[in-house]
Scaffold this motif. Structure first.
Motif, PDB file in Angstrom:
ATOM      1  N   TYR A 406       0.820  -1.216   0.000  1.00  0.00           N
ATOM      2  CA  TYR A 406       0.000   0.000   0.000  1.00  0.00           C
ATOM      3  C   TYR A 406       0.852   1.263   0.000  1.00  0.00           C
ATOM      4  CZ  TYR A 406      -3.478  -3.381   1.683  1.00  0.00           C
ATOM      5  OH  TYR A 406      -4.283  -4.476   1.826  1.00  0.00           O
ATOM      6  N   ASP A 407       2.001   1.221  -0.637  1.00  0.00           N
ATOM      7  CA  ASP A 407       2.938   2.345  -0.664  1.00  0.00           C
ATOM      8  C   ASP A 407       3.508   2.671   0.716  1.00  0.00           C
ATOM      9  OD1 ASP A 407       3.111   2.919  -3.355  1.00  0.00           O
ATOM     10  OD2 ASP A 407       1.327   4.186  -3.330  1.00  0.00           O
ATOM     11  N   MET A 408       3.359   1.753   1.682  1.00  0.00           N
ATOM     12  CA  MET A 408       3.894   1.997   3.018  1.00  0.00           C
ATOM     13  C   MET A 408       5.394   1.747   3.085  1.00  0.00           C
ATOM     14  SD  MET A 408       1.416   3.080   4.784  1.00  0.00           S
ATOM     15  CE  MET A 408      -0.365   3.157   4.656  1.00  0.00           C
ATOM     16  N   LEU A 409       5.907   0.919   2.191  1.00  0.00           N
ATOM     17  CA  LEU A 409       7.341   0.678   2.120  1.00  0.00           C
ATOM     18  C   LEU A 409       7.856   1.345   0.856  1.00  0.00           C
ATOM     19  CD1 LEU A 409       9.825  -0.691   3.361  1.00  0.00           C
ATOM     20  CD2 LEU A 409       9.300  -2.695   1.974  1.00  0.00           C
ATOM     21  N   GLN A 410       8.742   2.308   1.018  1.00  0.00           N
ATOM     22  CA  GLN A 410       9.237   3.084  -0.110  1.00  0.00           C
ATOM     23  C   GLN A 410      10.604   2.587  -0.539  1.00  0.00           C
ATOM     24  OE1 GLN A 410       8.939   7.010   1.637  1.00  0.00           O
ATOM     25  NE2 GLN A 410       6.888   7.317   0.793  1.00  0.00           N
ATOM     26  N   CYS A 411      10.811   2.545  -1.841  1.00  0.00           N
ATOM     27  CA  CYS A 411      12.052   2.038  -2.416  1.00  0.00           C
ATOM     28  C   CYS A 411      12.811   3.159  -3.110  1.00  0.00           C
ATOM     29  CB  CYS A 411      11.769   0.938  -3.429  1.00  0.00           C
ATOM     30  SG  CYS A 411      10.834  -0.452  -2.795  1.00  0.00           S
ATOM     31  N   HIS A 412      14.118   3.130  -2.986  1.00  0.00           N
ATOM     32  CA  HIS A 412      14.975   4.074  -3.702  1.00  0.00           C
ATOM     33  C   HIS A 412      15.993   3.255  -4.489  1.00  0.00           C
ATOM     34  CE1 HIS A 412      17.819   7.831  -3.584  1.00  0.00           C
ATOM     35  NE2 HIS A 412      17.706   7.293  -4.774  1.00  0.00           N
ATOM     36  N   PRO A 413      15.718   2.976  -5.757  1.00  0.00           N
ATOM     37  CA  PRO A 413      16.667   2.185  -6.552  1.00  0.00           C
ATOM     38  C   PRO A 413      17.900   2.999  -6.923  1.00  0.00           C
ATOM     39  CG  PRO A 413      14.830   2.894  -7.915  1.00  0.00           C
ATOM     40  CD  PRO A 413      14.510   3.331  -6.519  1.00  0.00           C
ATOM     41  N   HIS A 414      19.070   2.394  -6.780  1.00  0.00           N
ATOM     42  CA  HIS A 414      20.279   3.047  -7.272  1.00  0.00           C
ATOM     43  C   HIS A 414      20.305   2.895  -8.790  1.00  0.00           C
ATOM     44  CE1 HIS A 414      24.518   3.855  -8.094  1.00  0.00           C
ATOM     45  NE2 HIS A 414      24.577   4.436  -6.921  1.00  0.00           N
ATOM     46  N   PRO A 415      20.625   3.964  -9.532  1.00  0.00           N
ATOM     47  CA  PRO A 415      20.517   3.902 -10.992  1.00  0.00           C
ATOM     48  C   PRO A 415      21.575   3.063 -11.689  1.00  0.00           C
ATOM     49  CG  PRO A 415      21.384   6.037 -10.298  1.00  0.00           C
ATOM     50  CD  PRO A 415      20.972   5.317  -9.054  1.00  0.00           C
ATOM     51  N   GLY A 416      22.619   2.651 -10.995  1.00  0.00           N
ATOM     52  CA  GLY A 416      23.680   1.884 -11.636  1.00  0.00           C
ATOM     53  C   GLY A 416      23.910   0.551 -10.957  1.00  0.00           C
ATOM     54  N   ASP A 417      24.844  -0.213 -11.502  1.00  0.00           N
ATOM     55  CA  ASP A 417      25.193  -1.494 -10.911  1.00  0.00           C
ATOM     56  C   ASP A 417      26.644  -1.462 -10.448  1.00  0.00           C
ATOM     57  OD1 ASP A 417      26.798  -3.400 -13.263  1.00  0.00           O
ATOM     58  OD2 ASP A 417      25.845  -1.541 -13.862  1.00  0.00           O
ATOM     59  N   PHE A 418      27.020  -2.443  -9.658  1.00  0.00           N
ATOM     60  CA  PHE A 418      28.369  -2.538  -9.106  1.00  0.00           C
ATOM     61  C   PHE A 418      28.900  -3.947  -9.341  1.00  0.00           C
ATOM     62  CE2 PHE A 418      26.024   0.644  -6.800  1.00  0.00           C
ATOM     63  CZ  PHE A 418      26.913   1.700  -6.692  1.00  0.00           C
ATOM     64  N   SER A 419      30.208  -4.034  -9.568  1.00  0.00           N
ATOM     65  CA  SER A 419      30.829  -5.328  -9.849  1.00  0.00           C
ATOM     66  C   SER A 419      31.913  -5.625  -8.839  1.00  0.00           C
ATOM     67  CB  SER A 419      31.419  -5.344 -11.266  1.00  0.00           C
ATOM     68  OG  SER A 419      30.412  -5.157 -12.228  1.00  0.00           O
ATOM     69  N   ASP A 420      31.905  -6.858  -8.368  1.00  0.00           N
ATOM     70  CA  ASP A 420      32.958  -7.355  -7.494  1.00  0.00           C
ATOM     71  C   ASP A 420      34.044  -7.953  -8.394  1.00  0.00           C
ATOM     72  OD1 ASP A 420      34.582  -8.535  -5.667  1.00  0.00           O
ATOM     73  OD2 ASP A 420      33.011  -9.667  -4.644  1.00  0.00           O
ATOM     74  N   LYS A 421      35.227  -7.340  -8.390  1.00  0.00           N
ATOM     75  CA  LYS A 421      36.301  -7.776  -9.283  1.00  0.00           C
ATOM     76  C   LYS A 421      36.730  -9.216  -9.024  1.00  0.00           C
ATOM     77  CE  LYS A 421      38.145  -3.110  -9.897  1.00  0.00           C
ATOM     78  NZ  LYS A 421      39.312  -2.197  -9.708  1.00  0.00           N
ATOM     79  N   SER A 422      36.470  -9.715  -7.832  1.00  0.00           N
ATOM     80  CA  SER A 422      36.859 -11.093  -7.533  1.00  0.00           C
ATOM     81  C   SER A 422      35.876 -12.111  -8.104  1.00  0.00           C
ATOM     82  CB  SER A 422      36.954 -11.282  -6.014  1.00  0.00           C
ATOM     83  OG  SER A 422      35.674 -11.154  -5.401  1.00  0.00           O
ATOM     84  N   ARG A 423      34.752 -11.622  -8.657  1.00  0.00           N
ATOM     85  CA  ARG A 423      33.735 -12.529  -9.186  1.00  0.00           C
ATOM     86  C   ARG A 423      33.425 -12.154 -10.632  1.00  0.00           C
ATOM     87  NH1 ARG A 423      28.675 -12.377  -5.402  1.00  0.00           N
ATOM     88  NH2 ARG A 423      28.112 -14.140  -6.740  1.00  0.00           N
ATOM     89  N   PRO A 424      33.913 -12.920 -11.588  1.00  0.00           N
ATOM     90  CA  PRO A 424      33.629 -12.611 -12.992  1.00  0.00           C
ATOM     91  C   PRO A 424      32.161 -12.829 -13.324  1.00  0.00           C
ATOM     92  CG  PRO A 424      34.731 -14.716 -12.821  1.00  0.00           C
ATOM     93  CD  PRO A 424      34.743 -14.127 -11.443  1.00  0.00           C
TER      94      PRO A 424
END
Length: 755
Positions: A406-424
């Motif tokens: 019911y819009d009681m939980l609000q989300c803020h998506p980050h516009p980009g992604d992140f990569s862990d260099k240790s995991r291809p």
């Protein structure tokens, strides 16, 4: 630095659907501040070098030669006579940031190939032309996407990134001086061609509808940089993309046709802080056209009335370019507009500068709780396809959470992604989570987003090109356990962070007595009705949780009630935890309070409706005086009211999720899983239920692809059982093993009353 007036470009004709707010010219202050802005943009390296500009022109010329050879080749292969083969022609057009003249170093070039009626998209464009390009040594990373909503061929040509679309016209011969701005060009065109032509037609129309192209370009560069720094630049994530920002800036240029970029930036924030969405932003009137193509009109088109932030394209057929915006992302952008407006006012009083406006938003300090979405694949090609598909669906997770809570939980998506260099072949996406502000917490009422997350994961796994190794995992992570690879240099910054505009502004309010001390916490503040400002609050992890908010976020083990996403007449299902002493401190590993707020005054978006608080009302006397004396406060307010007196606004209702499905480039690549869903996807088992223990809680870095550290909790599915007719959850189902669940305390009771 004179700005050409209306008469210079438009023979005295008005640009836009209303009269300008101000025709005043620039002051000496505007000239100085505009020069400062231009220097700032150059220092930020937003302009390409002369060598790169020449290289781009050479690539476009070469590409134009290639498509001309291609169309003659296929014309001969189809048996056309020599005269038609000789006259056969194709032409390259550009659009987007390159055509607008606001592209930066290394940016993609959006291009369109226009071909004749006998050059087909499937066999010829994605067949012969693709083959020709694949055999050229200067062409690399060739990636055709023929099934996209707007079919595209992506590749690099001599190191320059190209997105190439195709439009098949109903002409036997494409003239070299073809004008694609004429509506007749759309005659007998298929849907893909109309969509492909739309980018060029919109871009050219924008340039025709602004009074000064130079001032428009500088202002747009500024706003794009600002949007990226503040984390609100991404159409896919539900914010605004390049075309959206271009249309918003172009409208401000129309309203202040003789203003320099300094004033245009200031008026951008002033106008859109007061704009009463969902009133649409339009550069010109919407034309019905003579071809019968559907145009944006919420009075006739059911889907259009659900759009929260309509920004209408100026070329026929007019469309809403910002249909991806959700209530959460709209709220975030309105907060950012308000912040920008405050800083611009402070700049006029010499209390801030351009650095202050362009401060980067510290996303990973803004919230206490986040969702982390991890995706992975087994090889580079699979990962590229899987990543594109998942990115196109991430907005649905925000929409589903908003709807099911019911819009009681609000989300803020980050516009980009992140990569862990240790995991291809791995990427992580993040969403900030907070309970809706301004509403009291009801003790004991909870809702569970596990079923919502499972529904999202199932929809993602309907990818028609799904291969072994393509996986998605959604986890809960607290701020202190955010993995290090998201930070620059993979080094977590020390806290507290540097002094920001929020902290400076908060200190001023505290000194003046306009804000309560507990509202000011390390520079990030919640919505405060006392001063009408919207700022983001950051509560330190060590702050003791109040007993009223102790159950906002539960991580429980043991038996769990089955949960089902609530609908309008059913209260949300709850998950019961073992009782705890309310007088004891609540450990973060058991319960975490989402941001607490005391004052509910002037809070927009109550009950899922898009409202505007008193500070955003054009009739509010808080609007600062315009820098130009010819434009009074009353004149600006009246002009804005006229802009927003639009016949297209209709009542907003809560849409069904299937009506909110975005037209992404992967929209057709969905399997029909009806009747074919495996039971293991519906009920937790030993194989598909896991609890991830921290590998190294001190630095949050995990060494393997099998383990997720830093305090991540997998959001496993709840048992999907139908609630009884009275909305009471069914009896709990015994689990094969204890698993950690994520449950958010909500105003389910209040939501039930409101519905």
């Amino acid at each position: 630095m004179a700005s050409p007036g209306l008469s210079n470009r438009n023979n005295g004709k008005r640009l836009g659907i209303t009269e300008p707010i101000s025709l005043g010219g620039p002051t000496e202050y505007d000239v100085i501040k505009t020069r400062e802005l231009e220097k700032y943009l150059q220092y930020a390296r937003l302009y390409e070098s002369q060598e790169e500009a020449v290289s781009r022109e050479e690539v476009l010329g070469r590409l134009d030669q290639i498509v001309k050879i291609w169309v003659k080749t296929i014309s001969r292969a189809k048996g056309l006579n020599e005269q038609l083969v000789h006259e056969a022609n194709a032409k390259i057009f550009t659009f987007g940031s390159y055509r607008l003249g606001v592209h930066g170093p290394g940016a993609d070039i959006d291009t369109l190939c226009v071909g004749p009626r006998h050059a087909t998209r499937e066999e010829d464009f994605f067949g012969e032309l693709q083959r020709m390009l694949s055999e050229m040594p200067e062409v690399t990373e060739l990636h055709p996407v023929p099934d996209a909503y707007v079919p595209v061929m992506k590749f690099k040509f001599s190191g320059v990134s190209i997105d190439l679309l195709y439009a098949k016209l109903s002409l036997w011969v494409i003239p070299e001086d073809l004008d694609i701005s004429q509506d007749s060009i759309l005659q007998n065109a298929d849907e893909q061609t109309v969509r492909s032509l739309n980018g060029c037609r919109v871009t050219d129309q924008i340039l025709r509808l602004v009074p000064s192209i130079q001032n428009f370009r500088t202002t747009l560069r500024c706003m794009k940089l600002w949007a990226k720094r503040r984390g609100v630049y991404s159409n896919v994530a539900g914010f605004l993309g390049g075309i959206n920002w271009a249309l918003l800036v172009a409208r401000i240029c129309q309203l202040y046709p003789n203003a320099l970029p300094n004033m245009l930036v200031s008026r951008f924030f002033r106008v859109y802080t007061q704009w009463r969405w969902p009133n649409p932003v339009m550069l010109c009137a919407i034309e019905e056209g003579s071809l019968g193509l559907q145009v944006w009109d919420p009075r006739r088109n059911p889907k259009d009335k659900y759009h929260l932030m309509p920004i209408i394209t100026p070329a026929y057929p007019s469309m809403n370019s910002s249909y991806n915006v959700s209530s959460s992302t709209l709220r975030i952008m309105l907060e950012e507009f308000q912040r920008g407006n405050e800083i611009c006012e402070a700049m006029e009083a010499n209390k801030a500068d351009w650095d202050t406006l362009f401060e980067s938003y510290d996303f990973f300090e803004a919230y206490k709780n986040y969702l982390q979405i991890d995706i992975s694949a087994e090889n580079a090609d699979d990962f590229r396809k899987w990543k594109g598909w998942v990115e196109s669906r991430l907005r649905q997770l925000t929409l589903k959470i908003e709807r099911h809570t019911y819009d009681m939980l609000q989300c803020h998506p980050h516009p980009g992604d992140f990569s862990d260099k240790s995991r291809p072949f791995h990427s992580s996406y993040f969403m900030g989570l907070q309970r809706k502000q301004g509403v009291p917490v009801t003790e004991g009422e909870q809702f569970d987003i596990r079923a919502t997350v499972e529904e999202f994961k199932q929809s993602v796994n309907r990818y028609t090109l799904l291969e072994r190794g393509m996986e998605i995992r959604v986890s809960h992570v607290k701020r202190r356990n955010i993995p290090n690879f998201v930070f620059p240099g993979e080094v977590r910054p020390l806290r507290p962070s540097k002094v920001t505009w929020g902290s400076r502004r908060g200190s001023e309010l505290k000194v003046s007595g306009d804000a309560q001390p507990d509202k000011l916490c390390e520079g990030k503040t919640d919505l405060d009705g006392s001063d009408g400002g919207q700022k983001r609050k950051r509560v330190d992890d060590t702050v003791e949780t109040d007993s009223r908010y102790a159950k906002s976020l539960h991580l429980c083990s043991g038996e769990v009630h089955a949960a089902s996403p609530p609908i309008s007449n059913i209260s949300s299902c709850s998950t019961k935890c073992e009782s705890t002493d309310a007088n004891k401190k609540v450990d973060d590993s058991i319960a975490v309070s989402l941001e607490k707020i005391e004052n509910a005054a002037d809070i927009p978006y109550q009950n899922g409706q898009i409202e505007v608080s008193s500070r955003c009302n054009p009739s509010n006397d808080s609007l600062p005086a315009a820098a130009n004396t010819s434009s009074s406060k009353d004149a600006e307010k009246m002009a804005l009211e006229k802009n927003m007196a639009c016949p297209y606004v209709s009542h907003q209702a809560l849409p069904e999720l299937d009506e909110l499905e975005d037209d992404s480039e992967y929209r057709h690549q969905v399997k029909d899983f009806s009747g074919n869903m495996k039971s293991s996807q519906m009920e937790p088992s030993e194989e598909n239920v896991s609890v991830s223990a921290p590998v190294n809680s001190s630095n949050g870095a995990g060494p393997s692809t099998d383990s997720y550290d830093g305090g991540l909790e997998e959001l496993e599915p709840a048992d999907l059982m139908v609630p009884s007719s009275n909305g009471t959850p069914p009896e709990p189902v015994a689990q094969k093993k204890s698993i950690i669940r994520l449950n958010f305390t909500s105003l389910a009771k209040a939501a039930g009353k409101s519905s």
